[in-house]
Write a protein that holds these residues in place. Structure first.
Motif: not given
Length: 474
Positions: A136-139, A419-429, A434-436
């Motif tokens: 996502p733009p965050l990463v 960045a990828i791992l932290l986004n997956l860990l902290l922004n699961r919802e 984003d996936s949907d």
């Protein structure tokens, strides 16, 4: 009759301008990206201690393959090329990992890892849209910002000539070059401001000549024409750690190119769908693989040229195809590369501050689209911190295994992974949302993506039918 003419009309992307317009428009694209295109071989060659002749060869190879890559992306063949006005050049994302690989092994390991990266990108292209939710733009904004920040050390090394301190003369030359670039951006017409970095290099070099700081001794020995021989530095090697490090770069490249393809598709009114996206990414992979064989590095779309398309409103992909021809011609003239290699390092340092600062600013611009919760602030903060650790403390990982140093010493790959791992860990919802959303958008993409004109006409016809049906006066 008008409907028939509309059906047969050629889309502006496919129109071929007259030669008297085609060449200057193509040259303008080359000038806009030239400073960025030659920076990577200058950085990598200089960091690895190569001679002026070898660095000039790297520049020639870079320009040659950039031209070929641009032709493939703009014109396309079979399932390669997005067929939109895009310029291709060596990515800055690979600089840190490549220097780490070249220092640990040699340049043949860089080329081997580049070839492996290209093959990886080709294989992943058809399914990459399904993993875009991980970027996502965050990463992507964080990674782009990290790239620019990591490269600032290179600009500083140019100014100081890799010494602990800078000579006042070199610092003045770098500052003068930077000030000139700023003045061009502020006061010059837009067309001139677009090439402010390139003009800064030219003027800075001219000012340095009376002080004896310009070394063009190799220009006389360089030929007017030469063939870019593949595997010039020897057969490529494939250390596992080097390959893994470059595969991370490949993911960053594909994300960057995806954004550029979507942006230019919107600008020229030819939306990019799944099939075109895969074709464009496949072309990136092919260009990167060719880069490894022809003594150069990974390739991506250049965002500054997307901005130039938006500024000029010239939508023809044949304009960037002409740019590709010009780049190939420049790559086959060694004297051009020898002249570039003779530019004083202090001048490069001044221009590098602006150039790498633009990369940082591009990351900030991407991050501007992010809603900054405390969690997102933490993702950016930790990722940037991890990435800059080896910059401020170069020997921090000296006691770790070689494979660990290769991946984390560059900062760029370390920051991207963090960045990828932290986004997956902290922004699961948010990742799930984003996936949907990506799935819903994919379902709305027409299947006949190879015929976008027909898709657009069908959508216009449906809109017209709906309008007529809803208008009781007709």
């Amino acid at each position: 009759m008008s409907t028939s003419n509309a059906v047969s009309a050629k889309h502006p992307v496919d129109e071929i301008p007259r030669l008297d317009r085609l060449f200057p428009l193509g040259l303008q694209h080359v000038l806009a990206m030239y400073a960025g295109a030659i920076a990577v071989p200058l950085i990598v060659g200089g960091a690895l201690g190569y001679s002026s002749e070898d660095i000039a060869f790297l520049i020639s190879a870079d320009l040659f393959v950039a031209g070929v890559a641009t032709l493939v992306q703009s014109i396309g063949f079979w399932r390669f090329g997005v067929r939109l006005p895009l310029m291709q050049g060596v990515t800055f994302a690979a600089v840190g990992p490549m220097i780490a690989i070249g220092t640990r092994y040699d340049i043949t390991a860089i080329f081997g890892a580049t070839i492996a990266c290209g093959l990886f990108m080709i294989a992943l292209a058809p399914v990459f849209s399904s993993i875009l939710r991980f970027f996502p733009p965050l990463v992507t904004g964080t990674v782009i910002m990290i790239i620019g920040l990591s490269l600032m050390g290179v600009a500083g090394g140019w100014i100081t000539d890799n010494q602990p301190t800078a000579q006042p003369r070199d610092l003045a030359l770098a500052a003068g070059t930077l000030v000139f670039i700023v003045l061009l951006e502020r006061f010059a017409p837009p067309a001139v401001a677009r090439v402010s970095v390139l003009l800064g290099l030219v003027v800075g070099t001219l000012v340095a000549i009376p002080f004896g700081l310009v070394d063009w001794s190799g220009v006389g020995d360089a030929g007017w024409f030469a063939v870019i021989t593949p595997l010039h530095f020897g057969l490529p090697t494939f250390p596992v750690a080097a390959v893994i490090s470059m595969l991370v770069v490949g993911l960053v490249i594909m994300t960057e190119t995806t954004g550029d393809m979507v942006a230019v598709g919107e600008i020229v009114d030819r939306p990019v769908g799944r099939r075109q996206l895969a074709d464009g990414l496949r072309a990136d992979g092919l260009s990167t693989m060719l880069g490894g064989f022809f003594n150069t590095f990974p390739y991506t779309a250049f965002a500054q040229n997307v901005g130039l398309v938006s500024l000029t409103r010239v939508k023809s992909r044949w304009v960037t195809a002409m740019s590709g021809v010009i780049l190939i011609a420049l790559g086959l003239v060694p004297k051009v590369a020898a002249i570039v290699e003779g530019v004083p390092r202090a001048v490069l340092g001044g221009a590098g501050i602006a150039l790498f600062g633009m990369v940082v600013a591009s990351g900030v611009r991407t991050l501007a689209r992010v809603h900054f919760t405390n969690t997102n602030v933490l993702v950016v903060a930790i990722s940037v911190g991890v990435a800059l650790l080896p910059t401020v403390q170069p020997d921090i990982y000296a006691e770790f295994p070689d494979w660990f140093q290769l991946i984390f010493h560059s900062g760029i790959s370390a920051g991207a992974l963090t960045a990828i791992l932290l986004n997956l860990l902290l922004n699961r919802e948010q990742t799930r949302a984003d996936s949907d959303q990506a799935v819903q958008e994919a379902r709305r993409i027409p299947k006949s993506l190879s015929r976008p004109d027909e898709v657009r006409r069908a959508e216009a016809a449906r809109a017209e039918a709906a309008r007529v049906e809803g208008d009781p006066g007709r």
